[in-house]
Design an enzyme around this catalytic site. Structure first.
Site, PDB file in Angstrom:
ATOM      1  N   GLU A   7      61.195  88.170   5.712  1.00  0.00           N
ATOM      2  CA  GLU A   7      60.009  87.346   5.990  1.00  0.00           C
ATOM      3  C   GLU A   7      58.768  88.220   5.955  1.00  0.00           C
ATOM      4  O   GLU A   7      58.362  88.770   6.986  1.00  0.00           O
ATOM      5  CB  GLU A   7      60.112  86.688   7.379  1.00  0.00           C
TER       6      GLU A   7
ATOM      7  N   GLU B  97      67.246  80.870   5.918  1.00  0.00           N
ATOM      8  CA  GLU B  97      67.155  80.823   7.383  1.00  0.00           C
ATOM      9  C   GLU B  97      66.365  79.600   7.820  1.00  0.00           C
ATOM     10  O   GLU B  97      65.279  79.341   7.311  1.00  0.00           O
ATOM     11  CB  GLU B  97      66.465  82.097   7.898  1.00  0.00           C
TER      12      GLU B  97
END
Ligand code: MG
Length: 332
Positions: free
Chosen positions: A163, A250
């Protein structure tokens, strides 16, 4: 007469047994047997047989903090009881992870990879780092090793940047991804590589305007059902229209901090949307942390075999969805 009739019955019995056994032999037992090597084709992931593939599974928690579930028994349970077709191994890099203890973290990741290969499921090898551009050399070393050792297995999916924060796609994330992809492709010409996008892997629309050249490249989209609503779906749809293949490596049923209520309706809305676009997904997370996104209660056994009372509300809801996706995949 009787004797001939008996022979006919015997013959019919053998024909019946034979067709039964070949029917079983033909039906694939694992996701790997069903789909084999995966490829990106336009917006979709497809299997060797040309079928569109939508994987569904669980992500493990940061490997350095809750590494106890990185074991073969736990993976065996996630494959057999939770019917995960994919598991994500989230290898921590910073915060006492791979960058400072490479051998220790690598061992955990390899344990998970080996177990996924044994179970016939896919595995996402995730470089779980929010500023991966600061760890480019570590990423190259790590992925070069994984690609050399496991690149010939259909199971492996690389997630090279978990991320990214609010950094530039063009100047920071894309050059990082291109450098890591080049290293992987030296050893593994074909397995899927998933890239992160800016703002915690939400700005897939930005990446879709300036995508990476190359075969079998996908992009990750992350969401938490309590925080990320229609506006994120709209961004994702721009990326899809522009031709990207998305993979939700995710997501959480909760707020973006991993805690708060479980947003059942919003999560179902996301599941429906992912089904519509055949987008694969992994739920965060296999952990016994005291936060609502963690699937397990404190002290849940590390070798799987979890009973109902070991599983928290988010875990129960996600497990039910995984079983449903499995029935859909296997066609039961
Ligand atoms: Mg390969």
């Amino acid at each position: 007469m009787l004797c001939n009739f008996g022979r006919t019955k015997l013959l019919l019995f053998f024909i019946f047994c034979f067709s039964l056994s070949s029917a079983f032999a033909d039906s694939p037992r694992t996701p790997i047997e069903k789909f084999g090597n995966l490829n990106v084709s336009g917006n979709y992931i497809i299997g060797e047989n040309g079928d569109t593939v939508q994987l569904a599974g669980m992500s493990l928690f940061w490997s350095q903090w809750i590494g106890k579930y990185y074991n073969k028994h736990c993976i065996e349970w996630l494959a057999s009881d939770w019917k995960c077709s994919v598991v994500r191994a989230a290898m921590a890099v910073n915060h006492h992870g791979y960058a400072s203890r490479p051998e220790k973290e690598l061992k955990k990741i390899e344990r998970v990879i080996d177990a996924c290969i044994e179970q016939g499921i896919y595995v996402i090898v995730d470089f779980h780092e929010h500023a991966a551009e600061n760890f480019l050399e570590e990423a190259k070393t790590f992925f070069s090793h994984i690609a050399r050792k496991y690149g010939s297995y259909p199971n492996i999916i690389y997630e090279i940047y978990n991320e990214p924060l609010k950094v530039s796609w063009k100047d920071t994330i894309k050059p990082y991804c291109e450098a890591v992809i080049a290293v992987i492709r030296e050893h593994d010409p074909d397995n899927i590589i998933i890239c992160g996008t800016s703002n915690w892997s939400q700005n897939v629309d930005e990446a879709s305007l300036d995508p990476i050249d190359g075969k079998n490249i996908a992009y990750t989209l992350h969401f938490y059902a309590g925080t990320h609503k229609e506006w994120l779906i709209e961004k994702a749809e721009v990326a899809i229209e522009n031709g990207l293949c998305l993979f939700v490596t995710e997501y959480g049923t909760t707020d973006a901090n991993g805690d708060g209520p479980v947003y059942a309706d919003e999560t179902r809305m996301w599941w429906d949307w992912m089904d519509k676009h055949h987008i694969s997904h992994c739920n965060w997370s296999v952990a016994d942390k005291e936060e609502s996104s963690a699937a397990l209660v404190k002290g849940a056994p590390i070798r799987g075999k979890w009973k109902e009372h070991h599983i928290k509300p988010s875990g129960k809801m996600v497990k039910e969805e995984l079983l449903r996706k499995h029935r859909e995949m296997i066609g039961e």
